[in-house]
Scaffold this active site. Structure first.
Site, short mmCIF file in Angstrom:
data_model
loop_
_atom_site.label_atom_id
_atom_site.label_comp_id
_atom_site.label_asym_id
_atom_site.label_seq_id
_atom_site.Cartn_x
_atom_site.Cartn_y
_atom_site.Cartn_z
N LYS A 189 -38.26 20.25 68.91
CA LYS A 189 -39.31 19.52 68.24
C LYS A 189 -40.65 20.44 68.25
O LYS A 189 -41.21 20.89 67.33
CB LYS A 189 -39.76 18.34 68.95
CG LYS A 189 -38.75 17.15 68.61
CD LYS A 189 -38.80 15.88 69.51
CE LYS A 189 -37.65 14.97 69.21
NZ LYS A 189 -37.57 13.85 70.06
N GLN A 226 -40.52 11.57 75.18
CA GLN A 226 -39.21 11.43 74.84
C GLN A 226 -38.39 10.78 76.02
O GLN A 226 -38.69 10.58 76.96
CB GLN A 226 -38.61 13.01 75.40
CG GLN A 226 -37.37 13.44 75.23
CD GLN A 226 -36.92 13.45 73.57
OE1 GLN A 226 -37.63 13.73 72.94
NE2 GLN A 226 -35.78 12.72 73.40
N ASP A 284 -43.24 8.58 66.54
CA ASP A 284 -41.69 8.17 66.62
C ASP A 284 -41.42 6.72 65.94
O ASP A 284 -40.52 6.62 65.61
CB ASP A 284 -41.51 7.80 68.16
CG ASP A 284 -40.46 9.23 68.84
OD1 ASP A 284 -39.82 9.82 67.67
OD2 ASP A 284 -40.62 9.28 70.03
#
Ligand code: NAD
Length: 293
Positions: A52, A96, A119
């Site tokens: 990412k 995460q 997200d």
């Protein structure tokens, strides 16, 4: 059979994003800034976050990586989330997953400001998605939509069978593909661990989306001739011939199924790279205040 090459497509989309960011920079606009919080040393999480951050650099984004060891308390992590929510320099951020057992993931997800939730996991974004309102779409399902759209795969009127009902893949992609939209307008069946005679249900699918996490769960006998097969699974299986001792395989038995279907995503190099690209697309939207003012 045609291969849905997520690696190549994501590279193309990243080039497009980089071009847009270059224009934003040239006009003195707000350069997208993504922050990622990584807790612990899970190798898969480390590699996802690395990819990412690298993708941010490639597209001209700014990025901030906050690394914490897995002894961090829930309240310390909530403080980090609060700081990121308040930081005007950060357009969007992710924490995460998975998090260590002593941290309640849903508490963390709820604490993220939905306007920075790139997200797309916050209930406000999930609810808006379900109602067809502008929202950040969860990255993996968004990546699947991109693949279907760019490959010009007709979804309207098709029967889509989704295997797995997680909050991050199975459930949202089933909602997205049943919406009155393009891609969308599918008749969707959502299957899971309690579905009876699952092979027969999957065999009904014109489009099959597998997100279970069991290597080679879906074999050729479960696939209708000419179906479109999207394999989200990323599973490590032992492989002595590889230096690292394992290789990655999907939930679909690729070699068998490839002979029968019309389109298929490989693992690795299919849905995975598209997930990262979607996160960048959401962050770009956040920086330009496309969804929320
Ligand atoms: P999860 O691990 O949270 O849940 C698994 C789902 O599979 C559950 O809904 C369960 O009901 C279903 N399931 C389990 N056993 C089953 C069975 N025998 N028959 C039918 N259904 C069964 O799911 P997840 O987080 O969506 O992850 C699924 C897989 O996708 C994993 O391999 C994960 O690594 C991978 N993944 C890949 C990406 C990507 O970017 N490519 C993103 C997220 C997850």
């Amino acid at each position: 059979m045609k291969l849905l090459d997520g690696k190549a497509l994501s590279a193309r989309i990243k080039d497009e994003i980089a071009e847009q960011v270059a224009q934003i920079k040239a006009q003195g606009g707000n350069v997208p800034h993504l922050a990622a919080v990584l807790v612990g040393d899970d190798p898969a999480s480390q590699s996802y976050v690395k990819s990412k951050v690298n993708s941010c650099h490639r597209c001209g984004f700014e990025s901030t990586l906050i690394k914490k060891d897995d002894g961090i308390s829930e309240s310390e992590l909530l403080d980090i989330v609060a700081d990121l929510n308040d930081n005007p320099d950060i357009d969007g951020f992710i924490v995460q997953l998975p998090l260590p057992q002593h941290i309640d993931e849903s508490k963390i997800t709820l604490a993220i400001d939905h306007r920075k939730d790139v997200d797309g996991f916050h209930p406000i974004n999930v609810g808006r998605m379900a109602q067809g309102l502008p929202s950040y779409l969860p990255a993996t399902p968004f990546g699947i939509l991109q693949m279907l759209e760019r490959a010009e795969i007709e979804t309207s009127g098709k029967h889509c069978v989704v295997v797995g009902r997680s909050n991050i893949v199975g459930t949202p992609i089933s909602i997205l593909l049943s919406r009155k939209a393009s891609p969308g307008n599918c008749t969707v069946t959502l299957t899971h661990s309690r579905t009876k005679d699952i092979g027969a249900v999957i065999r009904e699918g014109d489009i099959v989306i597998a997100a279970i996490g069991i290597p080679h769960f879906i074999d050729a006998s479960m696939i209708k001739e000419g179906a479109v097969v999207i394999d989200v699974g990323i599973n490590r299986v032992e492989d002595e011939s590889r230096k690292r001792g394992y290789r990655l395989v999907g939930d679909v038995h690729f070699d068998e199924v490839a002979e029968k279907c019309s389109f298929i995503t490989p693992v690795p190099g299919g849905v995975g790279p598209m997930t990262v690209t979607s996160l960048l697309m959401n962050t770009l939207k956040a920086s330009q205040k496309e969804i929320y003012a």
